[in-house]
Motif scaffolding. Sequence first.
Motif, PDB file in Angstrom:
ATOM      1  N   PHE A  35      15.726 -19.202  48.348  1.00  0.00           N
ATOM      2  CA  PHE A  35      16.471 -18.416  49.510  1.00  0.00           C
ATOM      3  C   PHE A  35      16.584 -17.042  49.230  1.00  0.00           C
ATOM      4  N   TRP A  36      16.998 -16.645  48.210  1.00  0.00           N
ATOM      5  CA  TRP A  36      17.255 -15.023  47.956  1.00  0.00           C
ATOM      6  C   TRP A  36      15.961 -14.294  47.916  1.00  0.00           C
ATOM      7  N   ALA A  37      15.051 -14.903  47.481  1.00  0.00           N
ATOM      8  CA  ALA A  37      13.804 -14.117  47.399  1.00  0.00           C
ATOM      9  C   ALA A  37      13.382 -13.954  48.883  1.00  0.00           C
ATOM     10  N   GLY A  38      13.288 -14.973  49.775  1.00  0.00           N
ATOM     11  CA  GLY A  38      13.007 -15.124  51.041  1.00  0.00           C
ATOM     12  C   GLY A  38      13.870 -13.985  51.837  1.00  0.00           C
ATOM     13  N   LEU A  39      15.073 -14.192  51.340  1.00  0.00           N
ATOM     14  CA  LEU A  39      15.960 -12.880  52.212  1.00  0.00           C
ATOM     15  C   LEU A  39      15.458 -11.324  51.921  1.00  0.00           C
ATOM     16  N   TYR A  40      15.089 -11.122  50.756  1.00  0.00           N
ATOM     17  CA  TYR A  40      14.862  -9.862  50.013  1.00  0.00           C
ATOM     18  C   TYR A  40      13.730  -9.386  50.802  1.00  0.00           C
ATOM     19  N   VAL A  41      12.674 -10.453  50.762  1.00  0.00           N
ATOM     20  CA  VAL A  41      11.220 -10.069  51.345  1.00  0.00           C
ATOM     21  C   VAL A  41      11.256  -9.882  52.899  1.00  0.00           C
ATOM     22  N   LEU A  42      12.364 -10.603  53.501  1.00  0.00           N
ATOM     23  CA  LEU A  42      12.442 -10.626  54.970  1.00  0.00           C
ATOM     24  C   LEU A  42      13.082  -8.874  55.292  1.00  0.00           C
ATOM     25  N   LEU A  43      14.040  -8.674  54.434  1.00  0.00           N
ATOM     26  CA  LEU A  43      14.741  -7.569  54.871  1.00  0.00           C
ATOM     27  C   LEU A  43      13.894  -6.251  54.380  1.00  0.00           C
ATOM     28  N   GLY A  71      10.666  -5.892  55.025  1.00  0.00           N
ATOM     29  CA  GLY A  71       9.997  -5.499  56.287  1.00  0.00           C
ATOM     30  C   GLY A  71      10.645  -4.664  57.159  1.00  0.00           C
ATOM     31  N   LEU A  72      12.052  -4.629  57.623  1.00  0.00           N
ATOM     32  CA  LEU A  72      12.824  -4.011  58.477  1.00  0.00           C
ATOM     33  C   LEU A  72      12.556  -2.546  58.131  1.00  0.00           C
ATOM     34  N   PRO A  73      12.915  -1.869  56.897  1.00  0.00           N
ATOM     35  CA  PRO A  73      12.824  -0.402  57.166  1.00  0.00           C
ATOM     36  C   PRO A  73      11.296  -0.005  56.736  1.00  0.00           C
ATOM     37  N   VAL A 118      13.627   1.958  50.091  1.00  0.00           N
ATOM     38  CA  VAL A 118      14.336   0.770  50.102  1.00  0.00           C
ATOM     39  C   VAL A 118      13.670  -0.345  50.490  1.00  0.00           C
ATOM     40  N   GLY A 119      12.690  -0.386  51.271  1.00  0.00           N
ATOM     41  CA  GLY A 119      11.899  -1.526  51.569  1.00  0.00           C
ATOM     42  C   GLY A 119      10.806  -1.959  50.582  1.00  0.00           C
ATOM     43  N   PHE A 120      10.434  -0.908  49.761  1.00  0.00           N
ATOM     44  CA  PHE A 120       9.659  -1.142  48.746  1.00  0.00           C
ATOM     45  C   PHE A 120      10.405  -1.843  47.582  1.00  0.00           C
TER      46      PHE A 120
END
Length: 184
Positions: A28-36, A38-40, A112-114
């Motif tokens: 879950f947390w890995a998916g949340l970090y990867v999803l977030l 993409g935004l910046p 940040v996104g990186f």
Amino acid sequence: MSAETPAAPGQFTSRRLQFRAWRGTRPFWAGLYVLLSGLPIMYFPYFHLQLGHLTLAMATTAGAGSLIIGVLLIVLGVSLWFQKHVRTFAGIAAILLALVSLPVSNFGGFVVGFLLALIGGAMAVAWSPGAPPQPEPPAGPAPAQGAAPGALPLPHQGAYGTGAPNDLSGTSPANGANGRHSAG
């Protein structure tokens, strides 16, 4: 109803516990970090900063590449949540997209996104499903409460009954090797 009586779990509590159980079976947390991440990466190339009457455009020539990288990272993050079997592919793809975003998208969304994509991808690759809970053996009488004498565990004896720990060579007569090494 006294102060010691626990309240019946409500709708919110039961939904929270269901979400916790669902979250524990996937990265879950890995998916949340990867999803977030993409935004910046996809936002900053189209961002215009206002400083008084001065407009500072962050647009790059690779704005479409930033948008594609950002959308792919969001899709990988969601796929980590709902298709946990693709975690290794999605993690490696997120790490590679994070590296590509450095030259393409304003240093990966101003780093940040990186960093979010790099950490989330590493977490996705490192995640492994937990072992399913083992069923407990049926409760029977305790050995001291009238069980058969043969059911009591014997004290551990080493090689040749000396009490020394067995060597792991497999040559002890206690394990049926009769002093010979087996080749397999």
